[in-house]
Write a protein that holds these residues in place. Structure first.
Motif, PDB file in Angstrom:
ATOM      1  N   GLY A   1     -36.427 -23.152  16.418  1.00  0.00           N
ATOM      2  CA  GLY A   1     -36.417 -24.410  15.695  1.00  0.00           C
ATOM      3  C   GLY A   1     -35.116 -25.151  15.892  1.00  0.00           C
ATOM      4  N   THR A   2     -35.006 -26.262  15.182  1.00  0.00           N
ATOM      5  CA  THR A   2     -33.790 -27.071  15.216  1.00  0.00           C
ATOM      6  C   THR A   2     -33.357 -27.359  13.785  1.00  0.00           C
ATOM      7  OG1 THR A   2     -35.053 -29.135  15.286  1.00  0.00           O
ATOM      8  CG2 THR A   2     -34.361 -28.212  17.405  1.00  0.00           C
ATOM      9  N   ILE A   3     -32.095 -27.690  13.640  1.00  0.00           N
ATOM     10  CA  ILE A   3     -31.570 -28.144  12.362  1.00  0.00           C
ATOM     11  C   ILE A   3     -30.816 -29.438  12.631  1.00  0.00           C
ATOM     12  CG2 ILE A   3     -29.521 -26.659  12.502  1.00  0.00           C
ATOM     13  CD1 ILE A   3     -29.792 -26.447   9.377  1.00  0.00           C
ATOM     14  N   HIS A   4     -31.160 -30.475  11.889  1.00  0.00           N
ATOM     15  CA  HIS A   4     -30.533 -31.785  12.037  1.00  0.00           C
ATOM     16  C   HIS A   4     -29.589 -31.982  10.855  1.00  0.00           C
ATOM     17  CE1 HIS A   4     -31.049 -36.426  12.402  1.00  0.00           C
ATOM     18  NE2 HIS A   4     -29.882 -36.005  12.841  1.00  0.00           N
ATOM     19  N   VAL A   5     -28.298 -32.121  11.156  1.00  0.00           N
ATOM     20  CA  VAL A   5     -27.258 -32.243  10.136  1.00  0.00           C
ATOM     21  C   VAL A   5     -26.623 -33.618  10.232  1.00  0.00           C
ATOM     22  CG1 VAL A   5     -25.080 -31.287   9.285  1.00  0.00           C
ATOM     23  CG2 VAL A   5     -26.787 -29.765  10.288  1.00  0.00           C
TER      24      VAL A   5
ATOM     25  N   LEU B   1     -28.902 -29.056  16.067  1.00  0.00           N
ATOM     26  CA  LEU B   1     -28.462 -27.734  16.489  1.00  0.00           C
ATOM     27  C   LEU B   1     -29.659 -26.817  16.674  1.00  0.00           C
ATOM     28  CD1 LEU B   1     -25.689 -27.408  13.774  1.00  0.00           C
ATOM     29  CD2 LEU B   1     -25.359 -28.124  16.135  1.00  0.00           C
ATOM     30  N   ASN B   2     -29.489 -25.803  17.507  1.00  0.00           N
ATOM     31  CA  ASN B   2     -30.499 -24.778  17.689  1.00  0.00           C
ATOM     32  C   ASN B   2     -30.528 -23.925  16.419  1.00  0.00           C
ATOM     33  OD1 ASN B   2     -31.460 -22.048  18.303  1.00  0.00           O
ATOM     34  ND2 ASN B   2     -31.643 -22.819  20.397  1.00  0.00           N
ATOM     35  N   LEU B   3     -31.670 -23.880  15.753  1.00  0.00           N
ATOM     36  CA  LEU B   3     -31.789 -23.150  14.492  1.00  0.00           C
ATOM     37  C   LEU B   3     -31.518 -21.663  14.674  1.00  0.00           C
ATOM     38  CD1 LEU B   3     -32.424 -23.253  11.481  1.00  0.00           C
ATOM     39  CD2 LEU B   3     -34.843 -23.023  12.062  1.00  0.00           C
ATOM     40  N   CYS B   4     -31.923 -21.102  15.802  1.00  0.00           N
ATOM     41  CA  CYS B   4     -31.692 -19.675  16.031  1.00  0.00           C
ATOM     42  C   CYS B   4     -30.204 -19.359  16.193  1.00  0.00           C
ATOM     43  CB  CYS B   4     -32.497 -19.195  17.232  1.00  0.00           C
ATOM     44  SG  CYS B   4     -34.267 -19.191  16.884  1.00  0.00           S
TER      45      CYS B   4
ATOM     46  N   CYS C   1     -33.365 -14.682  16.235  1.00  0.00           N
ATOM     47  CA  CYS C   1     -34.783 -15.027  16.156  1.00  0.00           C
ATOM     48  C   CYS C   1     -35.588 -14.029  16.976  1.00  0.00           C
ATOM     49  CB  CYS C   1     -35.029 -16.443  16.681  1.00  0.00           C
ATOM     50  SG  CYS C   1     -34.478 -17.717  15.529  1.00  0.00           S
ATOM     51  N   PRO C   2     -36.784 -13.704  16.568  1.00  0.00           N
ATOM     52  CA  PRO C   2     -37.485 -14.257  15.408  1.00  0.00           C
ATOM     53  C   PRO C   2     -36.960 -13.654  14.099  1.00  0.00           C
ATOM     54  CG  PRO C   2     -38.887 -12.643  16.487  1.00  0.00           C
ATOM     55  CD  PRO C   2     -37.636 -12.786  17.324  1.00  0.00           C
ATOM     56  N   VAL C   3     -36.861 -14.523  13.082  1.00  0.00           N
ATOM     57  CA  VAL C   3     -36.419 -14.097  11.750  1.00  0.00           C
ATOM     58  C   VAL C   3     -37.676 -13.916  10.906  1.00  0.00           C
ATOM     59  CG1 VAL C   3     -35.102 -14.715   9.693  1.00  0.00           C
ATOM     60  CG2 VAL C   3     -34.229 -15.326  11.964  1.00  0.00           C
ATOM     61  N   PRO C   4     -37.961 -12.675  10.475  1.00  0.00           N
ATOM     62  CA  PRO C   4     -39.179 -12.430   9.701  1.00  0.00           C
ATOM     63  C   PRO C   4     -39.067 -12.980   8.275  1.00  0.00           C
ATOM     64  CG  PRO C   4     -37.911 -10.412   9.895  1.00  0.00           C
ATOM     65  CD  PRO C   4     -37.200 -11.451  10.720  1.00  0.00           C
ATOM     66  N   PRO C   5     -40.199 -13.162   7.603  1.00  0.00           N
ATOM     67  CA  PRO C   5     -40.156 -13.589   6.205  1.00  0.00           C
ATOM     68  C   PRO C   5     -39.291 -12.623   5.395  1.00  0.00           C
ATOM     69  CG  PRO C   5     -42.413 -13.586   7.007  1.00  0.00           C
ATOM     70  CD  PRO C   5     -41.564 -12.935   8.065  1.00  0.00           C
TER      71      PRO C   5
END
Length: 127
Positions: free
Chosen positions: A42-46, A65-68, A79-83
């Protein structure tokens, strides 16, 4: 004042110290993050805007930014980050080039399909 939307996760027990932030000094963000879906990618927009003399909001930060990569820095997980429920503790320094005043910050996380997972908005004072 903060607002959080939560579709795939939520932020609980968060704290920002010291508050207000001090120009050029260290700060710490701590909290607990809960996700109910696996994060594959995923991505994160800051964004960070400065309230210039109550006339205009000047955007000082606008980054995707790259969420991972972000989860590695913040949660020490790849990643992958489990629940699950994850604790975080992040320390950094308030940049000296940011003038004292009121700031508006927003961070929005998106999954690999571009669906919004979570959005955090906060007003921040820097002395």
């Amino acid at each position: 004042m903060k607002a959080v939307t939560k579709k795939f996760g939520k932020l609980i027990n968060e704290s920002l110290t010291p508050y207000p932030l001090i120009h050029g000094k260290k700060y710490t963000i701590q909290g607990t993050f809960y996700t109910n879906k696996t994060v594959q990618w995923g991505t994160i927009h800051v964004t960070l805007a400065y309230n210039f003399r109550n006339i205009a909001n000047l955007t000082l930060v606008d980054e995707k930014l790259n969420l991972c990569d972000f989860t590695v820095d913040l949660l020490k997980l790849h990643c992958p980050v489990p629940p699950g429920i994850y604790q975080f503790n992040y320390t950094d320094t308030v940049p000296k080039l940011f003038p004292p005043g009121r700031y508006y910050a927003k961070a929005t996380a998106y999954n690999e399909e571009g669906d919004e997972m979570m959005c955090l908005m906060i007003d921040i004072d820097i002395n």
